[in-house]
Write a protein that holds these residues in place. Structure first.
Motif: not given
Length: 270
Positions: A129-150
């Motif tokens: 929820t706190a990441f919703r405005a963040r750029s996907v490209a700037g996330l760590s590998g683990g954070e990106r994976q959670r975005v795809w799962i979302a």
């Protein structure tokens, strides 16, 4: 709603990866694919999702050949998360998760209240929820994976197929993802087919285990039933044993590779 595969032969060009494989998913359960690298887990997931046409055999969704389902209607029933999805440029977390609503709103349809609710729920469930405005490209590998799962969860299908979704996550987030899928399966009757590299996680979270080797299905059944065989030792070519941990959880301790002087990799730890 569930998926059945009957005598599947599938692959790429002249290479046949699946060689007459048949299985039926347990509905409302965590179905786990395990097996050595190259055994056909990813090919099976892509074929079951309707993304790869089999050479012969058939995939059915609720007793109807998957090829007869219109693409948008199929996308409302099955969501698929590949092993290495491409990260879009200049896209925020919320925008990517919104892509999971495409099958519900169409190419030109705007976001409705129910779509926004689904996105908010998926972000909350994955701790983003706190990441919703963040750029996907700037996330760590683990954070990106959670975005795809979302994004897969926002699609709100009854069947979710995931190809090694915990690969880029640290151990804490691996367990969080698997616990989330287990909760959704139990409380929302979600049918999950997931390939996992970690045997310990497969035994811990799987309701039904499918063990593959060289394009064939060597075993299907409960973790407890698998523990009564020596198939893990045979298929992975290791010496090891099963241990029962707290709350009845099973673990497999791979002690050393068969036929080698050096110790093999540990497949699970107490």
């Amino acid at each position: 709603m569930t998926i059945t595969c009957d005598a599947l032969v599938a692959g790429y060009g002249e290479q046949k990866v699946l060689k007459g494989l048949s299985l039926a998913l347990s509905p409302g359960a965590i179905n786990v694919l395990i097996g050595p690298n190259g055994c056909g887990k990813s090919t099976l997931l892509r074929t079951a999702a309707g993304l790869l046409k089999p050479v012969s055999g058939e995939v059915q969704l609720d007793n109807k050949p998957i090829g007869q389902w219109p693409r948008r209607k199929l996308a409302r029933q099955i969501s698929f998360l590949p092993q290495a999805p491409v990260v879009p440029e200049n896209m925020t977390v919320a925008q990517l998760v919104e892509q999971g609503r495409f099958a519900h709103r169409g190419l030109l349809g705007g976001m409705r209240g129910e779509d926004r609710d689904a996105v908010d729920w998926a972000l909350e469930q994955t701790g983003l929820t706190a990441f919703r405005a963040r750029s996907v490209a700037g996330l760590s590998g683990g954070e990106r994976q959670r975005v795809w799962i979302a994004a897969a969860l926002a699609q709100q299908t009854q069947i979710v197929l995931l190809d090694e979704p915990t690969t880029y996550l640290d151990i804490g987030h691996q367990l969080e993802v698997l616990e989330l899928l287990q909760d959704l399966s139990r409380n929302r009757a979600l049918t999950v087919l997931i390939s996992l590299h970690e045997i310990s996680h497969a035994l811990m979270f799987g309701d039904r285990i499918f063990l593959m080797e060289n394009g064939h299905l060597r075993f299907e059944g409960s973790p407890a039933a698998l523990a009564e065989t020596d198939l893990l030792q045979t298929v992975f070519a290791v010496e090891g044993s099963f241990r029962r941990l707290d709350r009845g959880v099973l673990a497999f301790l791979g002690e050393r590779s068969r036929g080698r002087d050096a110790p093999g990799v540990t497949l699970a730890a107490e």
